[in-house]
Write a protein that holds these residues in place. Structure first.
Motif, PDB file in Angstrom:
ATOM      1  N   ALA A   1      29.348 -33.750  43.761  1.00 43.59           N
ATOM      2  CA  ALA A   1      30.761 -34.020  43.467  1.00 43.59           C
ATOM      3  C   ALA A   1      31.310 -33.011  42.458  1.00 43.59           C
ATOM      4  N   GLU A   2      32.502 -32.526  42.729  1.00 45.62           N
ATOM      5  CA  GLU A   2      33.158 -31.577  41.826  1.00 45.62           C
ATOM      6  C   GLU A   2      34.329 -32.234  41.098  1.00 45.62           C
ATOM      7  N   ASP A   3      34.940 -33.227  41.742  1.00 41.64           N
ATOM      8  CA  ASP A   3      36.075 -33.915  41.131  1.00 41.64           C
ATOM      9  C   ASP A   3      35.577 -34.854  40.030  1.00 41.64           C
ATOM     10  N   ARG A   4      36.251 -34.837  38.878  1.00 41.13           N
ATOM     11  CA  ARG A   4      35.809 -35.627  37.728  1.00 41.13           C
ATOM     12  C   ARG A   4      35.907 -37.134  38.003  1.00 41.13           C
ATOM     13  N   GLU A   5      36.963 -37.550  38.687  1.00 38.88           N
ATOM     14  CA  GLU A   5      37.114 -38.970  39.000  1.00 38.88           C
ATOM     15  C   GLU A   5      36.016 -39.433  39.960  1.00 38.88           C
ATOM     16  N   GLU A   6      35.660 -38.565  40.907  1.00 35.41           N
ATOM     17  CA  GLU A   6      34.593 -38.895  41.843  1.00 35.41           C
ATOM     18  C   GLU A   6      33.260 -39.000  41.108  1.00 35.41           C
ATOM     19  N   GLN A   7      33.026 -38.114  40.162  1.00 34.20           N
ATOM     20  CA  GLN A   7      31.805 -38.171  39.362  1.00 34.20           C
ATOM     21  C   GLN A   7      31.743 -39.471  38.556  1.00 34.20           C
ATOM     22  N   LYS A   8      32.884 -39.835  37.990  1.00 34.98           N
ATOM     23  CA  LYS A   8      32.953 -41.071  37.200  1.00 34.98           C
ATOM     24  C   LYS A   8      32.664 -42.281  38.087  1.00 34.98           C
ATOM     25  N   HIS A   9      33.182 -42.245  39.316  1.00 32.66           N
ATOM     26  CA  HIS A   9      32.942 -43.341  40.263  1.00 32.66           C
ATOM     27  C   HIS A   9      31.455 -43.502  40.555  1.00 32.66           C
ATOM     28  N   TYR A  10      30.771 -42.395  40.821  1.00 34.41           N
ATOM     29  CA  TYR A  10      29.349 -42.449  41.119  1.00 34.41           C
ATOM     30  C   TYR A  10      28.539 -42.870  39.891  1.00 34.41           C
ATOM     31  N   MET A  11      28.965 -42.446  38.705  1.00 35.43           N
ATOM     32  CA  MET A  11      28.277 -42.842  37.480  1.00 35.43           C
ATOM     33  C   MET A  11      28.365 -44.352  37.264  1.00 35.43           C
ATOM     34  N   ASN A  12      29.509 -44.931  37.541  1.00 34.05           N
ATOM     35  CA  ASN A  12      29.681 -46.384  37.402  1.00 34.05           C
ATOM     36  C   ASN A  12      28.759 -47.139  38.349  1.00 34.05           C
ATOM     37  N   ILE A  13      28.654 -46.633  39.591  1.00 33.30           N
ATOM     38  CA  ILE A  13      27.773 -47.280  40.558  1.00 33.30           C
ATOM     39  C   ILE A  13      26.317 -47.175  40.112  1.00 33.30           C
ATOM     40  N   ILE A  14      25.922 -46.013  39.619  1.00 38.67           N
ATOM     41  CA  ILE A  14      24.544 -45.803  39.153  1.00 38.67           C
ATOM     42  C   ILE A  14      24.224 -46.736  37.982  1.00 38.67           C
ATOM     43  N   GLN A  15      25.158 -46.859  37.044  1.00 33.40           N
ATOM     44  CA  GLN A  15      24.959 -47.755  35.903  1.00 33.40           C
ATOM     45  C   GLN A  15      24.817 -49.208  36.367  1.00 33.40           C
ATOM     46  N   GLU A  16      25.594 -49.588  37.365  1.00 31.09           N
ATOM     47  CA  GLU A  16      25.514 -50.951  37.899  1.00 31.09           C
ATOM     48  C   GLU A  16      24.146 -51.209  38.533  1.00 31.09           C
ATOM     49  N   ARG A  17      23.645 -50.227  39.296  1.00 26.44           N
ATOM     50  CA  ARG A  17      22.331 -50.371  39.930  1.00 26.44           C
ATOM     51  C   ARG A  17      21.218 -50.441  38.880  1.00 26.44           C
ATOM     52  N   ILE A  18      21.315 -49.623  37.840  1.00 28.00           N
ATOM     53  CA  ILE A  18      20.310 -49.630  36.778  1.00 28.00           C
ATOM     54  C   ILE A  18      20.314 -50.976  36.051  1.00 28.00           C
ATOM     55  N   TYR A  19      21.509 -51.529  35.808  1.00 27.32           N
ATOM     56  CA  TYR A  19      21.614 -52.833  35.162  1.00 27.32           C
ATOM     57  C   TYR A  19      20.966 -53.920  36.031  1.00 27.32           C
ATOM     58  N   SER A  20      21.182 -53.846  37.361  1.00 26.57           N
ATOM     59  CA  SER A  20      20.587 -54.822  38.274  1.00 26.57           C
ATOM     60  C   SER A  20      19.067 -54.741  38.236  1.00 26.57           C
ATOM     61  N   LEU A  21      18.537 -53.523  38.217  1.00 30.84           N
ATOM     62  CA  LEU A  21      17.090 -53.341  38.145  1.00 30.84           C
ATOM     63  C   LEU A  21      16.527 -53.909  36.845  1.00 30.84           C
ATOM     64  N   LYS A  22      17.210 -53.635  35.748  1.00 28.48           N
ATOM     65  CA  LYS A  22      16.773 -54.143  34.445  1.00 28.48           C
ATOM     66  C   LYS A  22      16.766 -55.671  34.442  1.00 28.48           C
ATOM     67  N   GLU A  23      17.794 -56.263  35.021  1.00 27.28           N
ATOM     68  CA  GLU A  23      17.890 -57.717  35.063  1.00 27.28           C
ATOM     69  C   GLU A  23      16.759 -58.312  35.901  1.00 27.28           C
ATOM     70  N   MET A  24      16.448 -57.693  37.042  1.00 21.76           N
ATOM     71  CA  MET A  24      15.356 -58.179  37.888  1.00 21.76           C
ATOM     72  C   MET A  24      14.028 -58.155  37.150  1.00 21.76           C
ATOM     73  N   LEU A  25      13.743 -57.048  36.463  1.00 22.42           N
ATOM     74  CA  LEU A  25      12.483 -56.916  35.745  1.00 22.42           C
ATOM     75  C   LEU A  25      12.391 -57.902  34.588  1.00 22.42           C
ATOM     76  N   GLU A  26      13.512 -58.137  33.899  1.00 25.18           N
ATOM     77  CA  GLU A  26      13.527 -59.097  32.805  1.00 25.18           C
ATOM     78  C   GLU A  26      13.260 -60.508  33.322  1.00 25.18           C
ATOM     79  N   GLU A  27      13.830 -60.846  34.484  1.00 19.29           N
ATOM     80  CA  GLU A  27      13.617 -62.174  35.042  1.00 19.29           C
ATOM     81  C   GLU A  27      12.177 -62.340  35.525  1.00 19.29           C
ATOM     82  N   LEU A  28      11.601 -61.276  36.062  1.00 20.01           N
ATOM     83  CA  LEU A  28      10.202 -61.335  36.470  1.00 20.01           C
ATOM     84  C   LEU A  28       9.309 -61.597  35.254  1.00 20.01           C
ATOM     85  N   PHE A  29       9.551 -60.880  34.171  1.00 20.35           N
ATOM     86  CA  PHE A  29       8.770 -61.066  32.949  1.00 20.35           C
ATOM     87  C   PHE A  29       8.934 -62.483  32.416  1.00 20.35           C
ATOM     88  N   LEU A  30      10.173 -62.982  32.399  1.00 22.18           N
ATOM     89  CA  LEU A  30      10.438 -64.321  31.873  1.00 22.18           C
ATOM     90  C   LEU A  30       9.792 -65.387  32.742  1.00 22.18           C
TER      91      LEU A  30
END
Length: 298
Positions: free
Chosen positions: A109-138
């Motif tokens: 991606a070259e457009d800044r808004e498009e980059q920001k969009h993909y970054m938000n999605i990546i952060q959401e996926r990382i948060y979901s992964l973190k939540e899954m692992l925390e629930e497994l541990f708990l």
């Protein structure tokens, strides 16, 4: 002469009994050796079931039954942990695969808004992964018999209101107006504040993930206990089984594969049992209820 004959008779009888005792002890040792080397449901048996030998066999059989139960419990836990990791690894694979794809799109991606969009999605996926692992541990932690919550007297109303308020922004973003009915009477229970808060969060999140619209929460004193109810409307009630919702990885729809580990309600049940509360589910038409009954603290 008669006396000597009588003594000899007694001696013969005692010798016979002693030989039978020795033979029975050897037989018990043989059975024990076999049971220790083989996975068998057999118990210790013997011809002589009187006196000390009977007591010995009863104690040994009790030890064998206890050993069998402990082994069975251990095997069940091993299977549970194995199944949990297998199911969760399948759920983790999907966001990991999508992360790789979005990172590639971000690089291109070259457009800044498009980059920001993909970054938000990546952060959401990382948060979901973190939540899954925390629930497994708990979940694994709660299943450990050595783990026990520290219980103390606390106000259920206050904890419930604080937890509800923490979801205010999410409800506002979704345009939801929750139906909240909390008694003004202060209700005290013996519980763990962190445990109650996590249990409530999991139940509320389940209602948000699987509800078609709206959510309701009520707390009242009923039948000498405190009844907490959280309900939501479901689109396909025929696909929801109230008797299975607390099972690990139970999936009534595809919401689990998107946002959840499938352990949320299982964890809520574990917390409830640790705090001597009763949790169950009911389905009334299209309305799905999670109900929790807390014993009162005197």
């Amino acid at each position: 002469m008669i006396f000597i004959c009588f003594l000899m008779f007694i001696l013969v009888i005692e010798t016979i009994i002693l030989l039978k005792y020795q033979r029975q002890v050897r037989d018990i040792c043989r059975q024990l050796s076999f049971l220790l080397k083989n996975d068998s449901n057999m118990l210790i048996t013997g011809d002589m079931t009187l006196g000390s030998l009977k007591e010995l066999m009863e104690v040994l059989n009790e030890m064998l039954m206890r050993r069998k139960k402990e082994k069975q419990s251990y095997m069940e836990k091993e299977t549970m942990i194995s199944d949990t990791y297998t199911n969760l690894s399948h759920d983790i694979r999907t966001p990991l695969t999508s992360l790789d794809g979005y990172f590639q799109l971000l690089e291109q991606a070259e457009d800044r808004e498009e980059q920001k969009h993909y970054m938000n999605i990546i952060q959401e996926r990382i948060y979901s992964l973190k939540e899954m692992l925390e629930e497994l541990f708990l979940f694994t932690k709660l299943k450990n018999e050595s783990f026990h919550l520290e219980l103390k007297r606390c106000c259920l109303n206050q904890i419930l209101k604080q937890t509800i308020f923490s979801y205010f922004d999410e409800w506002t973003a979704r345009g939801l107006e929750p139906d909240i009915r909390i008694t003004d009477q202060l209700l005290y229970i013996h519980a763990n504040e962190s445990g109650i808060r996590r249990m409530l969060q999991n139940v509320i999140k389940n209602a948000l993930d699987h509800g078609s619209n709206g959510i309701g929460i009520s707390l009242e004193e009923k039948d000498e206990q405190y009844l907490l109810q959280i309900w939501n409307t479901v689109l396909d009630p025929q696909n929801v089984d109230p008797n299975k919702v607390f099972e690990r990885f139970y999936k009534a729809d595809e919401a689990r594969s998107r946002t959840s580990s499938g352990l949320g309600l299982s964890i809520a049940k574990e917390f409830a049992e640790q705090m001597h509360a009763r949790i169950w589910a009911e389905l009334d038409g299209c309305i799905f209820y999670i109900k929790i009954a807390f014993p009162r603290a005197e």
